[in-house]
Design a protein around this motif. Structure first.
Motif, PDB file in Angstrom:
ATOM      1  N   ARG A  93      10.423  11.534   6.482  1.00  0.00           N
ATOM      2  CA  ARG A  93       9.448  10.454   6.515  1.00  0.00           C
ATOM      3  C   ARG A  93      10.132   9.134   6.198  1.00  0.00           C
ATOM      4  NH1 ARG A  93       3.749  12.371   3.788  1.00  0.00           N
ATOM      5  NH2 ARG A  93       3.426  14.222   5.065  1.00  0.00           N
ATOM      6  N   ALA A  94       9.675   8.107   6.859  1.00  0.00           N
ATOM      7  CA  ALA A  94      10.220   6.778   6.615  1.00  0.00           C
ATOM      8  C   ALA A  94       9.687   6.237   5.309  1.00  0.00           C
ATOM      9  CB  ALA A  94       9.850   5.847   7.772  1.00  0.00           C
ATOM     10  N   LEU A  95      10.502   5.431   4.650  1.00  0.00           N
ATOM     11  CA  LEU A  95      10.089   4.813   3.397  1.00  0.00           C
ATOM     12  C   LEU A  95       9.132   3.650   3.693  1.00  0.00           C
ATOM     13  CD1 LEU A  95      13.509   4.767   1.505  1.00  0.00           C
ATOM     14  CD2 LEU A  95      11.609   6.363   1.180  1.00  0.00           C
ATOM     15  N   LYS A  96       8.100   3.549   2.869  1.00  0.00           N
ATOM     16  CA  LYS A  96       7.124   2.467   3.003  1.00  0.00           C
ATOM     17  C   LYS A  96       7.298   1.512   1.826  1.00  0.00           C
ATOM     18  CE  LYS A  96       2.970   3.473   4.242  1.00  0.00           C
ATOM     19  NZ  LYS A  96       2.888   2.729   5.523  1.00  0.00           N
ATOM     20  N   GLN A  97       7.405   0.215   2.154  1.00  0.00           N
ATOM     21  CA  GLN A  97       7.511  -0.793   1.104  1.00  0.00           C
ATOM     22  C   GLN A  97       6.146  -1.031   0.482  1.00  0.00           C
ATOM     23  OE1 GLN A  97       9.186  -4.186   3.028  1.00  0.00           O
ATOM     24  NE2 GLN A  97      11.196  -3.257   3.331  1.00  0.00           N
ATOM     25  N   CYS A  98       6.103  -1.010  -0.867  1.00  0.00           N
ATOM     26  CA  CYS A  98       4.841  -1.197  -1.584  1.00  0.00           C
ATOM     27  C   CYS A  98       5.078  -2.122  -2.772  1.00  0.00           C
ATOM     28  CB  CYS A  98       4.296   0.155  -2.096  1.00  0.00           C
ATOM     29  SG  CYS A  98       4.092   1.393  -0.804  1.00  0.00           S
ATOM     30  N   LEU A  99       3.978  -2.672  -3.268  1.00  0.00           N
ATOM     31  CA  LEU A  99       4.000  -3.511  -4.468  1.00  0.00           C
ATOM     32  C   LEU A  99       3.129  -2.848  -5.529  1.00  0.00           C
ATOM     33  CD1 LEU A  99       3.647  -7.055  -2.842  1.00  0.00           C
ATOM     34  CD2 LEU A  99       5.715  -5.993  -3.719  1.00  0.00           C
ATOM     35  N   LEU A 100       3.672  -2.739  -6.745  1.00  0.00           N
ATOM     36  CA  LEU A 100       2.994  -2.037  -7.836  1.00  0.00           C
ATOM     37  C   LEU A 100       2.769  -2.977  -9.011  1.00  0.00           C
ATOM     38  CD1 LEU A 100       4.761   1.442  -8.042  1.00  0.00           C
ATOM     39  CD2 LEU A 100       2.354   1.038  -7.529  1.00  0.00           C
TER      40      LEU A 100
ATOM     41  N   LEU B   4      -0.061   6.740   4.717  1.00  0.00           N
ATOM     42  CA  LEU B   4       0.893   6.457   5.784  1.00  0.00           C
ATOM     43  C   LEU B   4       0.364   5.396   6.757  1.00  0.00           C
ATOM     44  CD1 LEU B   4       2.113  10.084   6.572  1.00  0.00           C
ATOM     45  CD2 LEU B   4       3.279   8.325   5.219  1.00  0.00           C
ATOM     46  N   CYS B   5      -0.969   5.270   6.845  1.00  0.00           N
ATOM     47  CA  CYS B   5      -1.546   4.281   7.758  1.00  0.00           C
ATOM     48  C   CYS B   5      -1.562   2.870   7.184  1.00  0.00           C
ATOM     49  CB  CYS B   5      -2.979   4.684   8.142  1.00  0.00           C
ATOM     50  SG  CYS B   5      -3.070   6.184   9.134  1.00  0.00           S
ATOM     51  N   LEU B   6      -1.343   2.741   5.887  1.00  0.00           N
ATOM     52  CA  LEU B   6      -1.389   1.418   5.275  1.00  0.00           C
ATOM     53  C   LEU B   6      -0.181   0.592   5.698  1.00  0.00           C
ATOM     54  CD1 LEU B   6      -2.521   2.370   1.647  1.00  0.00           C
ATOM     55  CD2 LEU B   6      -3.905   1.311   3.447  1.00  0.00           C
ATOM     56  N   PRO B   7      -0.336  -0.721   5.852  1.00  0.00           N
ATOM     57  CA  PRO B   7       0.792  -1.569   6.262  1.00  0.00           C
ATOM     58  C   PRO B   7       1.810  -1.705   5.141  1.00  0.00           C
ATOM     59  CG  PRO B   7      -1.101  -2.934   5.728  1.00  0.00           C
ATOM     60  CD  PRO B   7      -1.574  -1.508   5.668  1.00  0.00           C
ATOM     61  N   ALA B   8       2.981  -2.194   5.498  1.00  0.00           N
ATOM     62  CA  ALA B   8       4.022  -2.424   4.507  1.00  0.00           C
ATOM     63  C   ALA B   8       3.596  -3.530   3.549  1.00  0.00           C
ATOM     64  CB  ALA B   8       5.327  -2.791   5.205  1.00  0.00           C
ATOM     65  N   ASN B   9       4.141  -3.463   2.335  1.00  0.00           N
ATOM     66  CA  ASN B   9       3.861  -4.452   1.277  1.00  0.00           C
ATOM     67  C   ASN B   9       2.405  -4.420   0.817  1.00  0.00           C
ATOM     68  OD1 ASN B   9       6.547  -5.454   1.170  1.00  0.00           O
ATOM     69  ND2 ASN B   9       6.136  -6.722   2.982  1.00  0.00           N
ATOM     70  N   THR B  10       1.754  -3.255   0.987  1.00  0.00           N
ATOM     71  CA  THR B  10       0.411  -3.104   0.428  1.00  0.00           C
ATOM     72  C   THR B  10       0.514  -3.107  -1.097  1.00  0.00           C
ATOM     73  OG1 THR B  10      -0.340  -1.839   2.344  1.00  0.00           O
ATOM     74  CG2 THR B  10      -1.596  -1.604   0.324  1.00  0.00           C
ATOM     75  N   LYS B  11      -0.432  -3.773  -1.732  1.00  0.00           N
ATOM     76  CA  LYS B  11      -0.397  -3.918  -3.191  1.00  0.00           C
ATOM     77  C   LYS B  11      -1.282  -2.852  -3.844  1.00  0.00           C
ATOM     78  CE  LYS B  11       0.457  -8.821  -2.631  1.00  0.00           C
ATOM     79  NZ  LYS B  11      -0.009 -10.213  -2.865  1.00  0.00           N
ATOM     80  N   PHE B  12      -0.673  -2.126  -4.790  1.00  0.00           N
ATOM     81  CA  PHE B  12      -1.359  -1.042  -5.502  1.00  0.00           C
ATOM     82  C   PHE B  12      -1.458  -1.377  -6.984  1.00  0.00           C
ATOM     83  CE2 PHE B  12       0.443   0.975  -1.772  1.00  0.00           C
ATOM     84  CZ  PHE B  12      -0.559   1.826  -1.351  1.00  0.00           C
TER      85      PHE B  12
END
Length: 330
Positions: A16-23, A77-85
């Protein structure tokens, strides 16, 4: 709001590809960028990066935008990159902080700074900070805020935005363009409203004109019907009768031949045809006769002037007989 569903574990051999996220933690302004290929990996990294005691498990991840609980692997997986959690530990509940699309802590930071920067010249700094965080917020700025940033000295705005004076000058030019476009849109709207009002007024005027024309047409039809019924009693044509009936000076609108016919017409027949009294019919006949005489006199005077002009233009020694053709000497 909750998106339920058991997390689907990766199949053996699945990459699986890595997804960029903000925490970030709840009610915190500090955020961290991480990359994860699954929800479970993101939870583990949240515990490590945000220093969450694992005894407070389970860790719940929610969207910083609206508090939606993300507990489905496919949804993640459907969320866009840089989604904030926002990571919630134990029994913590997500708190609504006037979220503006996942940047609630930025708004909170701006409000905190507003409390400290409350001087008369600090308002533009708050707007500049908002612009620094998200340049697309230009479309949300009021015209007052736009004008305020345009009026700020370039050097001070450059220092606040940590940019060069050249870049800030380009930014101020862009702000001026946005302000001008809003003014043009307002003026266009006003012109459109005026145009629609003019069209509405013109429509009322046209309807009134059509009504008056319709009334005039009815009157004229009545006149025409009266003339048509009495036309058989006179030798004058229907057109001549209409001119006599409607024109204030009919003798000026008739030809010489029509004037002669009117002058020779029986006054009684003319009066009946036009629904006049005999005296009015005789007056019109007299006027037409005078106009005809005046025109004949003008024609005679014109012929006399032409004859006199022709005699003056002839040479005194001009031979009266035509020249003879020269004899052919050959």
């Amino acid at each position: 709001m909750e998106v339920a569903g058991g997390p689907r574990a990766p199949e053996p051999g699945e990459i699986r590809a890595l997804k960029q996220c903000l925490l970030r933690r709840n009610q915190s302004r500090e955020q961290y960028g991480v990359a994860a290929s699954s929800l479970e990996e993101l939870r583990n990294k949240a515990c490590d990066i945000l220093a969450i005691d694992k005894s407070l498990a389970p860790i719940t991840l929610v969207l910083a935008e609206d508090g939606t609980i993300v507990d489905d692997e496919d949804y993640f997986l459907c969320l866009p990159a840089n989604t904030k959690f926002v990571a919630l530990a134990g029994n913590e509940k997500w708190a609504y902080n006037n979220s503006d699309g996942g940047t609630a802590w930025i708004a909170q930071e701006s409000s905190d700074r507003d409390e400290t920067d409350s001087g008369p010249g600090s308002k533009w700094k708050n707007v500049a900070r908002q612009l620094k965080e998200d340049l697309s917020s230009i479309i949300l700025l009021s015209e007052e805020d736009l004008q305020m940033l345009i009026d700020v000295p370039c050097s001070e705005l450059a220092e606040e935005l940590c940019q060069s004076c050249v870049a800030v000058q380009g930014l101020q030019n862009m702000l001026q363009q946005v302000l001008d476009q809003r003014e043009e849109a307002r003026q266009s709207k006003q012109l459109l409203e005026l145009y629609l009002q003019a069209l509405e007024k013109e429509g009322c005027v046209l309807s009134k004109q059509q009504e008056s024309r319709a009334g005039y047409g009815d009157e004229r039809d009545a006149v025409d019907s009266g003339i048509r019924e009495s036309a058989s009693e006179t030798a004058l044509s229907r057109q001549v009768l209409i001119v006599l009936k409607e024109k204030p000076a009919p003798e000026l609108s008739l030809s010489n031949q029509d004037l002669e016919l009117v002058a020779k017409e029986d006054p009684k027949a003319l009066a009946i045809a036009l629904n006049w009294d005999i005296r009015k019919a005789e007056t019109v006949q007299q006027t037409c006769g005078q106009e005809l005489s005046l025109r004949l006199q003008q024609i005679q005077s014109l012929h006399s002037l032409r004859s006199l002009s022709a005699r003056k233009n002839s040479l005194p020694g001009e031979a009266q007989n035509p020249k003879r053709a020269k004899r052919d000497l050959t």
